[in-house]
Motif scaffolding. Structure first.
Motif, PDB file in Angstrom:
ATOM      1  N   PHE A 112       0.840  -1.207   0.000  1.00 33.37           N
ATOM      2  CA  PHE A 112       0.000   0.000   0.000  1.00 33.37           C
ATOM      3  C   PHE A 112       0.879   1.263   0.000  1.00 33.37           C
ATOM      4  CE2 PHE A 112      -1.725   3.398   2.665  1.00 33.37           C
ATOM      5  CZ  PHE A 112      -2.739   3.839   1.830  1.00 33.37           C
TER       6      PHE A 112
ATOM      7  N   LEU B 139       2.441   1.817  -3.311  1.00 30.12           N
ATOM      8  CA  LEU B 139       1.465   2.306  -4.297  1.00 30.12           C
ATOM      9  C   LEU B 139       1.253   3.811  -4.138  1.00 30.12           C
ATOM     10  CD1 LEU B 139      -1.106  -0.625  -4.098  1.00 30.12           C
ATOM     11  CD2 LEU B 139       0.084   0.102  -6.186  1.00 30.12           C
ATOM     12  N   GLU B 140       1.286   4.273  -2.881  1.00 31.56           N
ATOM     13  CA  GLU B 140       1.159   5.724  -2.649  1.00 31.56           C
ATOM     14  C   GLU B 140       2.328   6.465  -3.288  1.00 31.56           C
ATOM     15  OE1 GLU B 140      -2.121   5.700  -1.739  1.00 31.56           O
ATOM     16  OE2 GLU B 140      -1.655   7.338  -0.378  1.00 31.56           O
TER      17      GLU B 140
ATOM     18  N   ARG C 127       1.709   6.538  -6.986  1.00 37.12           N
ATOM     19  CA  ARG C 127       0.716   7.544  -7.399  1.00 37.12           C
ATOM     20  C   ARG C 127       1.347   8.923  -7.531  1.00 37.12           C
ATOM     21  NH1 ARG C 127      -4.259   8.903  -5.032  1.00 37.12           N
ATOM     22  NH2 ARG C 127      -3.825   8.137  -2.920  1.00 37.12           N
TER      23      ARG C 127
ATOM     24  N   HIS D 145       3.496   9.011 -10.645  1.00 31.00           N
ATOM     25  CA  HIS D 145       2.664   9.039 -11.861  1.00 31.00           C
ATOM     26  C   HIS D 145       2.130  10.442 -12.140  1.00 31.00           C
ATOM     27  CE1 HIS D 145      -1.213   7.999 -14.117  1.00 31.00           C
ATOM     28  NE2 HIS D 145      -0.208   7.858 -14.960  1.00 31.00           N
TER      29      HIS D 145
ATOM     30  N   LEU E 206      -5.175  -4.418  -3.779  1.00 29.68           N
ATOM     31  CA  LEU E 206      -4.814  -3.003  -3.627  1.00 29.68           C
ATOM     32  C   LEU E 206      -4.199  -2.453  -4.913  1.00 29.68           C
ATOM     33  CD1 LEU E 206      -3.354  -3.086  -0.008  1.00 29.68           C
ATOM     34  CD2 LEU E 206      -5.331  -1.747  -0.758  1.00 29.68           C
ATOM     35  N   VAL E 207      -3.387  -3.286  -5.586  1.00 29.35           N
ATOM     36  CA  VAL E 207      -2.761  -2.843  -6.842  1.00 29.35           C
ATOM     37  C   VAL E 207      -3.855  -2.603  -7.894  1.00 29.35           C
ATOM     38  CG1 VAL E 207      -1.173  -3.501  -8.700  1.00 29.35           C
ATOM     39  CG2 VAL E 207      -0.583  -4.027  -6.328  1.00 29.35           C
TER      40      VAL E 207
ATOM     41  N   SER F 202      -5.830   0.514  -7.280  1.00 31.57           N
ATOM     42  CA  SER F 202      -5.112   1.742  -7.659  1.00 31.57           C
ATOM     43  C   SER F 202      -5.264   2.031  -9.142  1.00 31.57           C
ATOM     44  CB  SER F 202      -3.621   1.617  -7.340  1.00 31.57           C
ATOM     45  OG  SER F 202      -3.454   1.465  -5.973  1.00 31.57           O
TER      46      SER F 202
ATOM     47  N   THR G 177      -9.281   2.985  -9.495  1.00 29.05           N
ATOM     48  CA  THR G 177      -9.703   4.206  -8.803  1.00 29.05           C
ATOM     49  C   THR G 177      -8.884   5.429  -9.208  1.00 29.05           C
ATOM     50  OG1 THR G 177     -10.299   2.831  -6.924  1.00 29.05           O
ATOM     51  CG2 THR G 177     -10.173   5.193  -6.514  1.00 29.05           C
ATOM     52  N   TYR G 178      -7.564   5.238  -9.285  1.00 24.96           N
ATOM     53  CA  TYR G 178      -6.696   6.401  -9.498  1.00 24.96           C
ATOM     54  C   TYR G 178      -6.053   6.428 -10.876  1.00 24.96           C
ATOM     55  CZ  TYR G 178      -7.022   6.391  -4.382  1.00 24.96           C
ATOM     56  OH  TYR G 178      -7.468   6.390  -3.101  1.00 24.96           O
TER      57      TYR G 178
ATOM     58  N   LEU H 185      -3.685   4.535 -11.855  1.00 29.51           N
ATOM     59  CA  LEU H 185      -2.246   4.215 -11.796  1.00 29.51           C
ATOM     60  C   LEU H 185      -1.957   3.092 -12.800  1.00 29.51           C
ATOM     61  CD1 LEU H 185       0.438   4.715 -10.179  1.00 29.51           C
ATOM     62  CD2 LEU H 185      -0.177   2.694  -8.837  1.00 29.51           C
TER      63      LEU H 185
END
Ligand code: NAD
Ligand code: TDX
Length: 359
Positions: A115, A118-119, A122, A125, A173-174, A177, A180-181, A183
């Motif tokens: 997690f 991934l932050e 983000r 990116h 979680l990947v 991401s 949702t975002y 990524l």
């Protein structure tokens, strides 16, 4: 994913597959960009795995950072300093038996650590639309098979050990991401790897070293559990294929086309070690000992890797015969490679669960 990769952060590069991947980048692919190895050096790591790379490229194209993936602030600073455009995420607690003894570390590293990373991804990116996050996962997220069938990318997740549950969680979680975002992520789920630099607690190096020191060979349960075996060099090639040709947001299964029961594998290893050391095979076969089963032991894994084969043109190159001969030759040649041993607490746990000679 046609963009050229220039600066790759490899997490867990001092472990087994991560180290092989870094060797693969420099030695097989002649990668000209930068590789940053971010690893906090747990018991599973071995800095000697990358000695030759350090000697040749340290400070110019190879950089090592002793940092945890859970430390997002430092990880981000390192990524910014090296203009990282790609993360290939191997770092994890990876041993099923240890996840039974102490699941908390698996939650902390595999779930919370992923997690945090991934932050970081983000943020990178936002500054660079070409950034990509590659997540290395396992076939164990799909659960356990009966005598027929294979895992496809559509098989519902059904993890059964704390290890596989933590990897399943990280996969979700990947994917979240991506959805949702936005990524750009890639995920691969592969079968059991084997080859150079693997920690001795895993089945193949465990058995090789026990044979060489004349100790009993502990086979869990009835030995009829089936695993699919993938030579680590073939896995590294698959990762590069997916990274360079894969479709962002997609998952690819990677397998070795080599299903074998544990007991057959151990017997074949006995024959091979006998051949290589010019010893009668019976001497090793007599060391086989059935010990109590692993709790929740998945019965069978089988990977359908037709997606990566048909869409990206990858298939494993090594037969088990070829892969195991290379592996054995490597282990027999490594008088200087320190054979990282498991800590005392783990040894005691193995002894109490799998019998005195099980560790
Ligand atoms: P490994 O245990 O040999 O190495 C893991 C590495 O990650 C070690 O160098 C360790 O120091 C590092 N690490 C652990 N926690 C960290 C943290 N918090 N921060 C930074 N580094 C950390 O593992 P492996 O067998 O090379 O597996 C690599 C990846 O591939 C894992 O994600 C694993 O789940 C996955 N995988 C492995 C296999 C296999 O057969 N070995 C099969 C399928 C998937
Ligand atoms: O001493 C042993 N005796 C034995 O019978 C050991 C160490 C293992 N086994 C059995 C258990 C498994 O059925 O051999 C098989 C392979 O065991 P491991 O090497 O511990 O691998 P496994 O549990 O299958 O998980 C591995 O492959 C998938 C990796 O450790 C994971 O990280 C990966 O996701």
């Amino acid at each position: 994913m046609a963009t050229e990769r220039k600066s790759i952060l490899v997490t867990g590069g001092a472990g087994f597959i991560g180290a092989n991947f870094i060797h693969h980048l420099f030695e097989q692919l002649n990668f000209k960009g930068k590789v940053i190895n971010l690893d906090c050096l747990t018991y599973a790591s071995n800095v000697e795995n990358l000695k030759s790379i350090e000697e040749k490229y340290s400070g110019s194209r190879y950089f090592f950072e002793k940092v945890s993936i859970n430390d997002a602030e430092r990880a981000l600073e390192i990524c910014n300093r090296h203009a990282v455009d790609t993360i290939v995420h191997f770092a994890a607690e990876s041993h099923v038996d240890r996840s039974i003894l102490g699941p908390a570390a698996f939650v902390e590293t595999n779930i919370v650590g992923t997690f945090q990373l991934l932050e970081v991804g983000r943020k990178l990116h936002k500054e660079n639309s070409d950034f990509v996050f590659y997540h290395v996962s396992t076939d164990e997220v799909y659960g356990s098979l009966g005598p027929t069938g294979s895992f496809t990318e559509e098989t519902p997740y059904d993890p059964r050990s704390p290890y596989s549950a933590s990897k399943a969680s990280s996969d979700h979680l990947v994917r979240a991401s991506f959805h949702t975002y936005g990524l750009p992520v890639l995920i691969s789920n592969c079968s059991n790897n084997y080859g150079p630099y693997q920690h001795l607690e895993k089945l193949i190096p465990h058995m090789i070293t026990k044979m060489l020191s004349g100790q009993k060979l502990p086979v869990y349960g009835d030995g009829k559990n089936i695993r699919d075996w993938l030579y680590v060099g073939d896995h590294c090639e698959a990762i590069w294929t997916i990274l360079t040709k894969g479709q962002v947001g997609e998952t690819y299964n990677v397998g070795g086309d080599c299903e074998i029961t544990n007991i057959d594998l151990v017997r074949r290893l006995c024959e091979k070690v006998a051949k290589f050391t010019e010893t009668p095979a019976q001497k090793f076969l007599d060391l086989i000992e059935f010990v109590p089963d692993r709790p929740g032991h998945d019965r069978r894994y089988s990977i359908d890797f037709s997606k990566i084969s048909s869409q990206l043109g990858w298939k494993p190159k090594h037969s088990f015969e070829e892969g195991i001969e290379k592996t054995l030759r490597w282990y027999l040649d490594q008088s200087n490679w320190s054979r990282t041993q498991s800590g005392e607490e783990y040894q005691r746990w193995v002894a109490s669960n799998y019998g005195k000679r099980g560790g």
